[in-house]
Scaffold this motif. Structure first.
Motif, PDB file in Angstrom:
ATOM      1  N   TRP A   1       4.212  -3.516  -4.517  1.00 41.93           N
ATOM      2  CA  TRP A   1       2.810  -3.866  -4.761  1.00 41.93           C
ATOM      3  C   TRP A   1       2.651  -4.327  -6.204  1.00 41.93           C
ATOM      4  CZ3 TRP A   1      -1.315  -5.706  -3.020  1.00 41.93           C
ATOM      5  CH2 TRP A   1      -2.577  -5.481  -3.578  1.00 41.93           C
TER       6      TRP A   1
ATOM      7  N   CYS B   1       2.975  -9.676  -0.961  1.00 36.88           N
ATOM      8  CA  CYS B   1       1.723  -9.079  -0.531  1.00 36.88           C
ATOM      9  C   CYS B   1       1.372  -9.580   0.861  1.00 36.88           C
ATOM     10  CB  CYS B   1       0.588  -9.400  -1.514  1.00 36.88           C
ATOM     11  SG  CYS B   1       0.311 -11.173  -1.749  1.00 36.88           S
TER      12      CYS B   1
ATOM     13  N   TYR C   1      -5.220  -0.471  -4.076  1.00 38.56           N
ATOM     14  CA  TYR C   1      -4.253  -1.059  -3.146  1.00 38.56           C
ATOM     15  C   TYR C   1      -4.895  -2.137  -2.263  1.00 38.56           C
ATOM     16  CZ  TYR C   1      -1.062   2.581  -4.600  1.00 38.56           C
ATOM     17  OH  TYR C   1      -0.239   3.390  -5.347  1.00 38.56           O
TER      18      TYR C   1
ATOM     19  N   PRO D   1      -0.768  -4.433   0.072  1.00 40.13           N
ATOM     20  CA  PRO D   1       0.707  -4.372   0.011  1.00 40.13           C
ATOM     21  C   PRO D   1       1.369  -5.067   1.183  1.00 40.13           C
ATOM     22  CG  PRO D   1      -0.213  -2.271  -0.640  1.00 40.13           C
ATOM     23  CD  PRO D   1      -1.377  -3.110  -0.171  1.00 40.13           C
TER      24      PRO D   1
END
Length: 1039
Positions: free
Chosen positions: A855, A922, A893, A937
């Protein structure tokens, strides 16, 4: 070749005249045929048939025609064919040049942007993640030898420090027919060298010290047209050399083939038709790995991740298995390794050069779905294993997710300990396939080609081959390959037939798989065989060419031995050979080789030094190389000795040492749960443990308030004073706090999901919240009393809460909510009496650590904002007119952006391409009818969140029913397949189909048609939904 002069002269004359297709002088023959396509004729007949030989035959026939009118018509038709050949070639070359130029510009732009980002000064404390436990050696001093050899000492050092380590490795190879013995190699295009490679790799790894178990996962096939052995759930792979294996194995140690049932039942299907069924395999494989991991912990007692021994890596072979390995890697949070074997982009480039339309290529090969899977493998893999440097430099560099130049820059920064700003590249490692040599005993041959042991009986396959030859004592030129055009066997037969000295000195043996009738083969394979038969007749090669129809896998070593006995040569003339395992096999039997100069044979020849390399397009070079080896006895002997001396470098132990060293260099990760364990607890599930926690917390609360507890626990079992009891309770509270168990978690509904008979997952994406609420209420009205509910949306948790309250629904009606397109997972809890403003949701504390792999975080956000600014500047728009950051909806996130002008932003595939070129990994999701863009992510999604519930809490996926609309957000396709049931609500979210309008591949390539787990409800009504559930075998008690 004979005839090139007339081709060149006619091309020059025709191109100088530049006639048009619609010219009135065009041939009557062409006009009468109507739908005749010269370009298609060229591709199908000339390229895959006889090359220019077909044109030359037409020229000879035309020249021999007596009638002037007929001769002119034939010549005119021939001229048009040549003209179209030249025109088509120019078009294809132009398209290829444009495509290459565009790719080059995108790469250069991305490199400049990345270099600009990384050229800033950083503080010493800004370090990159440590890549692993052991340092890898620099590749700068390995010139002239293979990288595999240089890392053996790395493995030795690692193993010396981890003697007691017992590794569990998972390999995946889905297509083809896989079994440990009597492999049917060549049975079809899916059962080839890859099948042999993965079986031998599993067997070799299972025999290595430090490796406790290896599972090779593949598809279980129970079809009437294949052997019943492919329907066996498991098959143990016995080590080939048990005498040298001194490692003590446990009851379940070793290597196994594990066949997972998925896809069409009672049917063996080609790999192109397996794509829609990948999610089902992932779910079933996930359940299997969970079960085995728990059993291994009981056997070897090394479970460091919550009572389970997790795989040290999951290794996918080919694109379909790579796609599966990526999803499994994300669900389990363990490292992924990938081997492509052959790559989709390279195949696409080759087919486009032949002039075939991209739509036709995709329809036949599902090539775009395959390419997207390979891109995902680059996103998710720690290591990509290749057989040759050529595969890296010429094939992998065609992908958006890999740039050799950028990879070297990032690797250098990691070695210096400098941050890569959220950018990642998988490590490309060259590890040539190994081979098992213990059963190979090269026989010495005398000057006449006789074995040292003339009394030994000849194998049956020898007589099967020798019966073709009029003089079987001549040296044998051996080729072993499928009758595929890319294997270039037709050119080999031409080279043999047109070289008289070679025909006089040698015989030719072609081992081209197994066949009963040519008419039963595929069109392509049959075409190659017919072409070879015609060439045998043309050059009168009867008595000089052997083409046995059948052979067993166990016969292959004897075939090599026969060629060596006759002092023959092995040849691999393929146009491109990714590696060339047959060259190693030939070298192990003391057989000199002639091989293509394109691909893996170059690296093999550097190590073995046992033959010659040729241009596969140069027919004369092929015949010259073969003639040189069979005629020069000294050269033949030297090549034989070199091969036998160096062949050990390609043994499986050598391969496995390098393989394990590379895995050890990865940053190891596995599920780490924040869990409380009770010594006297006999619970058998995570939910039981959580219920115990809840009971203890209740007792703590009552006791600390000075009230007598009615719950009988170990804490107040004895008759103690109030002060002593209070001290024990305070100690228990301290212990719980150290285990990071909060009061919020105690009140959550995590335990209830385990007890639900059915779990309804509402993943309907609607443009209006009122439509979503209507669907939710209808589904909840249908459900029975033992049904749990999960709401899965792209909204934030606060937006979800507000939406539920606006519809008169309580958050406690749901067991869990999945928010921000799968980047957040919450369990509902009772409202806090102390803080009225707190939302009644508890975040799963393990979820973020489970999905944070690669990430980019803040660095990714900066790149996205810069990209938005560049797009707006290019279109001369003000800042924020196309896309603007939505800080209120963003989380650690999930980066959310408001889409102001959907028509101006690129489609999903272009945005993914942009991120991959920048080395940013991603998952990009267009949601809320294109009004919002969520960036999460790479291995996070709503479907992966459901798999997390299985891994973390043991929730049975088959108990889930996922409700979706006609369409949805751009992650919609991931919700359809799997072992869970799916109900498609017709008429709901049908307006969202525009989000999927510009896809790389059609939805049919990912949707399992006629799946028993997917059904449709005619409308979003109570009766329609009940009827749909009935089709799925779900009978609810609620009337």
């Amino acid at each position: 070749m004979v005839g090139n002069d007339w081709v060149n002269s006619y091309l020059e004359a025709i191109l100088a005249a530049e006639p048009g297709i619609g010219d009135s002088k065009s041939s009557l023959l062409l006009r009468e045929r109507g739908h005749f396509s010269p370009s298609r004729y060229f591709v199908e007949e000339v390229i895959t048939g006889f090359d220019e030989t077909d044109l030359h035959r037409s020229w000879v026939q035309a020249a021999a025609t007596r009638s002037p009118q007929e001769r002119n018509t034939r010549l005119e038709n021939l001229c048009w064919r040549i003209w179209n050949l030249a025109r088509q070639k120019k078009k294809v070359e132009g398209k290829n040049a444009k495509r290459a130029a565009k790719r080059h510009l995108l790469r250069e732009k991305a490199r400049k942007e990345v270099t600009a980002d990384m050229s800033e000064d950083f503080s010493e404390g800004e370090k990159a993640d440590v890549p692993g436990e052991i340092p890898t050696h620099s590749d700068g001093n390995t010139k002239g030898r293979m990288s595999r050899i240089s890392s053996v000492d790395v493995f030795e050092n690692w193993f010396a420090q981890h003697k007691e380590k017992k590794l569990y490795i998972v390999l995946i190879s889905l297509h083809g027919l896989i079994r440990g013995e009597n492999m049917e190699l060549g049975r079809d295009s899916d059962t080839g060298g890859q099948v042999k490679y993965v079986v031998e790799l599993a067997r070799a790894l299972g025999s290595m010290p430090g490796v406790y178990r290896v599972d090779l996962l593949t598809r279980q096939v129970s079809a009437p047209d294949v052997d019943s052995s492919y329907s066996e759930p498991t098959e143990m792979l016995n080590p080939l050399d048990t005498d040298s294996t001194e490692q003590e194995h446990g009851e379940s140690s070793g290597a196994y083939i594990v066949r997972i049932p998925f896809g069409p039942k009672d049917k063996y299907v080609p790999k192109e038709l397996l794509w829609p069924h990948i999610p089902e395999f992932v779910d079933r494989a996930l359940s299997y790995i969970m079960k085995i991991s728990k059993a291994l912990d009981e056997e070897i007692g090394e479970g460091g991740g919550g009572g389970q021994v997790w795989p040290v890596s999951i290794h996918g072979h080919y694109a379909d298995a790579g796609d599966s390995a990526a999803l499994l890697s994300g669900a389990l949070n363990v490292p992924m390794v990938f081997t492509g074997h052959s790559l989709g982009r390279d195949k696409l480039e080759q087919l486009l050069k032949q002039g075939r339309p991209k739509e036709e290529i995709n329809a036949n090969y599902k090539i775009m779905r395959r390419i997207e899977a390979e891109e995902l493998c680059l996103d998710a893999s720690e290591i990509v294993i290749t057989s040759t440097k050529q595969e890296i430099e010429e094939q992998w560099r065609l992908y958006d997710g890999f740039d050799p130049v950028l990879e070297r820059k990032l690797r250098a920064r990691m070695k210096r300990g400098v941050s890569c700003l959220g950018r990642f590249m998988p490590r490309m490692v060259v590890i040539p396939p190994g081979m098992e040599f213990h059963h190979i005993v090269p026989h010495d041959v005398d000057a006449d080609g006789d074995d040292e042991d003339p009394q030994s009986p000849d194998p049956p396959i020898w007589s099967e081959i020798m019966r073709f030859f009029s003089n079987p004592r001549k040296p044998m030129i051996l080729a072993l390959a499928r009758p595929d055009p890319k294997k270039n066997l037709v050119t080999l037969v031409k080279a043999f037939g047109e070289c008289r000295p070679l025909r006089e000195l040698a015989n030719l043996t072609l081992i081209m798989g197994n066949r009963n009738d040519i008419d039963e083969l595929s069109t392509t394979n049959a075409s190659v065989l017919l072409s070879i038969l015609k060439l045998i007749d043309k050059y009168d090669l009867y008595g000089q060419v052997a083409m046995p129809k059948h052979h067993k896998q166990s016969d292959v070593p004897e075939i090599y031995r026969l060629a060596a006995k006759t002092k023959g040569v092995f040849i691999n003339p393929a146009f491109i050979e990714p590696f060339g395992l047959t060259l190693i096999e030939a070298g192990a039997h003391g057989l000199p080789t002639v091989a293509t100069i394109n691909g893996g044979p170059v690296d093999i020849q550097k190590v073995l030094d046992n033959g010659l390399l040729v241009d596969p397009h140069d027919q004369q070079a092929i015949s010259d190389a073969l003639l040189k080896l069979v005629s020069d006895k000294h050269l033949w002997t030297r090549c034989r000795q070199n091969g036998l001396k160096n062949i050990h470098l390609f043994s499986w132990p050598e391969h496995c040492k390098t393989y394990l060293a590379r895995i050890a260099s990865c940053k190891q990760r596995s599920p780490k749960w924040q869990r409380v364990e009770f010594q006297n607890s006999d619970s058998d599930s995570p939910s039981d443990s959580l219920r115990d926690i809840h009971d203890i917390s209740l007792n703590l609360k009552l006791s600390l308030d000075g009230e007598k507890s009615s719950v009988d626990t170990n804490l107040d079992a004895e008759d103690t004073t109030t002060a002593e009891r209070k001290a024990k309770l305070e100690k228990a509270v301290s212990t719980l706090s150290q285990k990071k168990i909060s009061t919020e978690k105690i009140d959550s509904k995590m335990p209830t999901l385990k007890r639900r008979k059915h779990i309804f997952v509402i993943s309907v994406d609607c443009s209006a919240n009122s439509d979503l609420l209507s669907v939710v209420k209808t589904v909840m009205d249908v459900a029975g009393d033992s049904t749990g509910f999960i709401l899965s949306t792209s909204m934030t948790v606060s937006e979800t809460h507000t939406t539920l309250l606006s519809g008169g629904l309580k958050p406690q009606d749901f067991d869990a909510v999945i928010c921000n397109s799968g980047s957040e997972l919450y369990f509902t809890a009772s409202a806090s009496s102390e803080d009225k403003t707190a939302l009644p949701y508890t975040h799963d504390p393990d979820y973020h650590s489970h999905i944070e792999f690669r990430w980019g975080g803040e660095n990714l956000r900066k790149t996205l904002i810069r990209w938005i600014s560049s797009v707006e500047a290019k279109k001369k728009l003000k800042q924020g007119e196309i896309l603007c950051e939505d800080e209120a909806s963003s989380t650690n996130y999930c980066l959310s952006f408001k889409v102001k002008d959907p028509a101006s932003i690129p489609p999903m595939k272009e945005l993914r391409k942009l991120m991959r070129i920048q080395a940013l990994r991603c998952n990009v999701v267009y949601c809320q009818n294109g009004a919002r863009l969520n960036v999460i992510p790479v291995l996070a999604s709503r479907s992966q969140a459901l798999r997390y519930l299985l891994v973390r809490w043991g929730i049975d996926l088959s108990n889930m029913v996922v409700f979706v609309g006609d369409s949805g957000d751009t992650d919609y396709e991931g919700l359809l397949g799997g072992v869970h049931k799916t109900v498609i609500l017709k008429g709901i979210a049908s307006d969202l189909r525009e989000l999927h309008g510009n896809r790389s591949y059609p939805m049919e390539d990912v949707t399992p048609l006629n799946s028993p787990n997917i059904t449709e409800a005619d409308e979003c009504g109570r009766d329609a939904i009940k009827a749909a559930l009935g089709k799925l075998g779900i009978n609810l008690l609620k009337p």
